[in-house]
Design a protein around this motif. Structure first.
Motif, PDB file in Angstrom:
ATOM      1  N   GLY A 149       0.778  -1.225   0.000  1.00  0.00           N
ATOM      2  CA  GLY A 149       0.000   0.000   0.000  1.00  0.00           C
ATOM      3  C   GLY A 149       0.808   1.271   0.000  1.00  0.00           C
ATOM      4  O   GLY A 149       0.252   2.371   0.112  1.00  0.00           O
ATOM      5  N   ASP A 150       2.124   1.158  -0.142  1.00  0.00           N
ATOM      6  CA  ASP A 150       2.975   2.341  -0.160  1.00  0.00           C
ATOM      7  C   ASP A 150       3.169   2.811  -1.602  1.00  0.00           C
ATOM      8  O   ASP A 150       3.569   2.042  -2.463  1.00  0.00           O
ATOM      9  CB  ASP A 150       4.342   2.023   0.460  1.00  0.00           C
ATOM     10  CG  ASP A 150       5.263   3.224   0.453  1.00  0.00           C
ATOM     11  OD1 ASP A 150       5.084   4.102   1.306  1.00  0.00           O
ATOM     12  OD2 ASP A 150       6.153   3.287  -0.422  1.00  0.00           O
ATOM     13  N   THR A 151       2.889   4.082  -1.847  1.00  0.00           N
ATOM     14  CA  THR A 151       3.015   4.643  -3.199  1.00  0.00           C
ATOM     15  C   THR A 151       4.060   5.749  -3.259  1.00  0.00           C
ATOM     16  O   THR A 151       4.054   6.558  -4.186  1.00  0.00           O
ATOM     17  CB  THR A 151       1.660   5.197  -3.672  1.00  0.00           C
ATOM     18  OG1 THR A 151       1.203   6.213  -2.748  1.00  0.00           O
ATOM     19  CG2 THR A 151       0.616   4.091  -3.761  1.00  0.00           C
ATOM     20  N   SER A 152       4.955   5.789  -2.291  1.00  0.00           N
ATOM     21  CA  SER A 152       5.931   6.879  -2.242  1.00  0.00           C
ATOM     22  C   SER A 152       6.926   6.826  -3.395  1.00  0.00           C
ATOM     23  O   SER A 152       7.610   7.813  -3.663  1.00  0.00           O
ATOM     24  CB  SER A 152       6.691   6.859  -0.908  1.00  0.00           C
ATOM     25  OG  SER A 152       7.412   5.651  -0.747  1.00  0.00           O
ATOM     26  N   HIS A 153       7.023   5.673  -4.082  1.00  0.00           N
ATOM     27  CA  HIS A 153       7.925   5.602  -5.227  1.00  0.00           C
ATOM     28  C   HIS A 153       7.456   6.527  -6.354  1.00  0.00           C
ATOM     29  O   HIS A 153       8.229   6.857  -7.258  1.00  0.00           O
ATOM     30  CB  HIS A 153       8.027   4.163  -5.748  1.00  0.00           C
ATOM     31  CG  HIS A 153       6.780   3.640  -6.371  1.00  0.00           C
ATOM     32  ND1 HIS A 153       5.698   3.257  -5.624  1.00  0.00           N
ATOM     33  CD2 HIS A 153       6.436   3.458  -7.665  1.00  0.00           C
ATOM     34  CE1 HIS A 153       4.736   2.851  -6.433  1.00  0.00           C
ATOM     35  NE2 HIS A 153       5.158   2.961  -7.675  1.00  0.00           N
ATOM     36  N   LEU A 154       6.183   6.954  -6.280  1.00  0.00           N
ATOM     37  CA  LEU A 154       5.645   7.878  -7.273  1.00  0.00           C
ATOM     38  C   LEU A 154       5.932   9.338  -6.903  1.00  0.00           C
ATOM     39  O   LEU A 154       5.691  10.238  -7.703  1.00  0.00           O
ATOM     40  CB  LEU A 154       4.130   7.677  -7.414  1.00  0.00           C
ATOM     41  CG  LEU A 154       3.678   6.275  -7.838  1.00  0.00           C
ATOM     42  CD1 LEU A 154       2.155   6.178  -7.789  1.00  0.00           C
ATOM     43  CD2 LEU A 154       4.200   5.932  -9.228  1.00  0.00           C
ATOM     44  N   GLU A 155       6.423   9.561  -5.679  1.00  0.00           N
ATOM     45  CA  GLU A 155       6.673  10.916  -5.194  1.00  0.00           C
ATOM     46  C   GLU A 155       8.120  11.317  -5.449  1.00  0.00           C
ATOM     47  O   GLU A 155       9.038  10.486  -5.386  1.00  0.00           O
ATOM     48  CB  GLU A 155       6.366  11.002  -3.694  1.00  0.00           C
ATOM     49  CG  GLU A 155       4.942  10.626  -3.337  1.00  0.00           C
ATOM     50  CD  GLU A 155       4.719  10.559  -1.841  1.00  0.00           C
ATOM     51  OE1 GLU A 155       5.617  11.008  -1.084  1.00  0.00           O
ATOM     52  OE2 GLU A 155       3.676  10.049  -1.410  1.00  0.00           O
ATOM     53  N   ASN A 156       8.331  12.584  -5.701  1.00  0.00           N
ATOM     54  CA  ASN A 156       9.673  13.112  -5.935  1.00  0.00           C
ATOM     55  C   ASN A 156      10.294  13.526  -4.605  1.00  0.00           C
ATOM     56  O   ASN A 156      10.301  14.712  -4.230  1.00  0.00           O
ATOM     57  CB  ASN A 156       9.611  14.302  -6.895  1.00  0.00           C
ATOM     58  CG  ASN A 156      11.005  14.809  -7.257  1.00  0.00           C
ATOM     59  OD1 ASN A 156      11.994  14.078  -7.154  1.00  0.00           O
ATOM     60  ND2 ASN A 156      11.079  16.061  -7.662  1.00  0.00           N
ATOM     61  N   LYS A 157      10.802  12.530  -3.867  1.00  0.00           N
ATOM     62  CA  LYS A 157      11.455  12.804  -2.592  1.00  0.00           C
ATOM     63  C   LYS A 157      12.536  11.753  -2.366  1.00  0.00           C
ATOM     64  O   LYS A 157      12.615  10.749  -3.070  1.00  0.00           O
ATOM     65  CB  LYS A 157      10.449  12.793  -1.441  1.00  0.00           C
ATOM     66  CG  LYS A 157       9.861  11.425  -1.135  1.00  0.00           C
ATOM     67  CD  LYS A 157       8.989  11.481   0.107  1.00  0.00           C
ATOM     68  CE  LYS A 157       8.537  10.104   0.542  1.00  0.00           C
ATOM     69  NZ  LYS A 157       7.746  10.146   1.798  1.00  0.00           N
ATOM     70  N   PHE A 158      13.381  11.999  -1.376  1.00  0.00           N
ATOM     71  CA  PHE A 158      14.457  11.070  -1.060  1.00  0.00           C
ATOM     72  C   PHE A 158      13.885   9.898  -0.283  1.00  0.00           C
ATOM     73  O   PHE A 158      13.136  10.075   0.676  1.00  0.00           O
ATOM     74  CB  PHE A 158      15.555  11.774  -0.263  1.00  0.00           C
ATOM     75  CG  PHE A 158      16.077  13.012  -0.940  1.00  0.00           C
ATOM     76  CD1 PHE A 158      16.698  12.920  -2.179  1.00  0.00           C
ATOM     77  CD2 PHE A 158      15.920  14.256  -0.362  1.00  0.00           C
ATOM     78  CE1 PHE A 158      17.172  14.056  -2.823  1.00  0.00           C
ATOM     79  CE2 PHE A 158      16.400  15.400  -0.993  1.00  0.00           C
ATOM     80  CZ  PHE A 158      17.019  15.301  -2.228  1.00  0.00           C
ATOM     81  N   LYS A 159      14.260   8.684  -0.696  1.00  0.00           N
ATOM     82  CA  LYS A 159      13.639   7.494  -0.112  1.00  0.00           C
ATOM     83  C   LYS A 159      14.653   6.490   0.433  1.00  0.00           C
ATOM     84  O   LYS A 159      14.720   6.243   1.624  1.00  0.00           O
ATOM     85  CB  LYS A 159      12.737   6.824  -1.144  1.00  0.00           C
ATOM     86  CG  LYS A 159      11.550   7.704  -1.565  1.00  0.00           C
ATOM     87  CD  LYS A 159      10.694   7.043  -2.624  1.00  0.00           C
ATOM     88  CE  LYS A 159      11.260   7.224  -4.012  1.00  0.00           C
ATOM     89  NZ  LYS A 159      11.193   8.604  -4.512  1.00  0.00           N
ATOM     90  N   TYR A 160      15.447   5.868  -0.450  1.00  0.00           N
ATOM     91  CA  TYR A 160      16.369   4.828  -0.021  1.00  0.00           C
ATOM     92  C   TYR A 160      17.412   4.597  -1.111  1.00  0.00           C
ATOM     93  O   TYR A 160      17.353   5.189  -2.196  1.00  0.00           O
ATOM     94  CB  TYR A 160      15.626   3.525   0.293  1.00  0.00           C
ATOM     95  CG  TYR A 160      14.692   3.042  -0.802  1.00  0.00           C
ATOM     96  CD1 TYR A 160      15.187   2.348  -1.915  1.00  0.00           C
ATOM     97  CD2 TYR A 160      13.313   3.248  -0.728  1.00  0.00           C
ATOM     98  CE1 TYR A 160      14.339   1.887  -2.918  1.00  0.00           C
ATOM     99  CE2 TYR A 160      12.461   2.790  -1.724  1.00  0.00           C
ATOM    100  CZ  TYR A 160      12.975   2.111  -2.812  1.00  0.00           C
ATOM    101  OH  TYR A 160      12.141   1.664  -3.807  1.00  0.00           O
ATOM    102  N   VAL A 161      18.354   3.714  -0.811  1.00  0.00           N
ATOM    103  CA  VAL A 161      19.378   3.311  -1.778  1.00  0.00           C
ATOM    104  C   VAL A 161      19.681   1.837  -1.550  1.00  0.00           C
ATOM    105  O   VAL A 161      19.443   1.320  -0.441  1.00  0.00           O
ATOM    106  CB  VAL A 161      20.659   4.174  -1.637  1.00  0.00           C
ATOM    107  CG1 VAL A 161      21.368   3.901  -0.312  1.00  0.00           C
ATOM    108  CG2 VAL A 161      21.608   3.948  -2.819  1.00  0.00           C
TER     109      VAL A 161
END
Length: 234
Positions: free
Chosen positions: A37-49
């Motif tokens: 249910g996480d859609t943050s990959h669609l957001e333009n922000k820093f997430k992970y590496v």
């Protein structure tokens, strides 16, 4: 300040060519987070590496291996450990080892995955495309400042970050993702001896150096004891 790290043990279902492996990991992570249910990959922000798989053989990955996942956002860690057994058509997760890394000084590092820096018109920085090393360093530094401000809530505007830098490739590394070529460079570097440089270096380990970090693992860092200015890689 702290980041979180997972060592994710996997078994590959097929032999994977090294130029396609980062895309395999990227799509695996994106599909997993979407399933939660996480859609943050669609957001333009820093997430992970994330790193590449471990121990290639003749340019291919196969069998049992692992990769490293890092983030300052514990949300991603919690989602990943909530379902240890997860698989897609390329790999199956077999185990996860968690580590919390509190702020510490990283003096020297090497990039295990290529560092990506974009220029105008979505071109990538290379010797041929630009050749301006000061611009390359400036873009890396400014990107880390943005990541640091994002984490800390501060408003740092400039920093004296890299002391020594060496490119480890004679020609750019090419990474394929969704039928597009990404061109980057592997580097070794040491940082300047000042407080903000130390903080930026730590951020680089938790979020990656340069751009395309969550997309294709760009700029994944490994600590080294000293900077080696030996021969370049191909």
């Amino acid at each position: 300040m702290r980041y979180f790290e997972l060592k994710i043990d996997v078994e590959l279902k097929h032999r994977i060519y090294h130029k396609s492996s980062l895309e395999v990991i990227s799509k695996f992570l994106a599909s997993y987070f979407m399933s939660k249910g996480d859609t943050s990959h669609l957001e333009n922000k820093f997430k992970y590496v994330f790193s590449n798989f471990n121990n290639p053989k003749d340019g291919y990955y196969e069998g049992k291996t692992n990769f490293i996942f890092r983030s300052f956002d514990k949300k991603y860690i919690d989602l990943l450990v909530s379902s240890i057994m997860w698989e897609d058509k390329f790999l199956r997760v077999e185990g996860i080892k968690f580590r919390e890394v509190k702020f510490r000084e990283y003096k020297n590092f090497i990039t295990l995955n290529p560092v990506f820096v974009t220029l105008k018109n979505n071109r990538f920085w290379t010797y041929k495309e630009s050749g301006d090393i000061l611009l390359f360093i400036d873009r890396l530094t400014n990107n880390l400042i943005k990541k640091y401000n994002f984490i800390s809530g501060e408003n740092v505007t400039k920093a004296d970050f890299i002391g020594y830098l060496k490119f480890k490739n004679k020609k750019p590394f090419k990474v394929r993702y969704k039928d597009k070529d990404f061109f980057g460079n592997k580097i070794i570097a040491s940082i300047k001896d000042n407080e903000i440089a130390k903080k930026l270096s730590f951020v680089g380990f938790g979020y990656g150096l340069g751009e395309k970090n969550a997309l294709i693992g760009g700029g994944f860092l490994k600590e080294i004891k000293s900077v080696d200015f030996g021969d370049e890689d191909d």
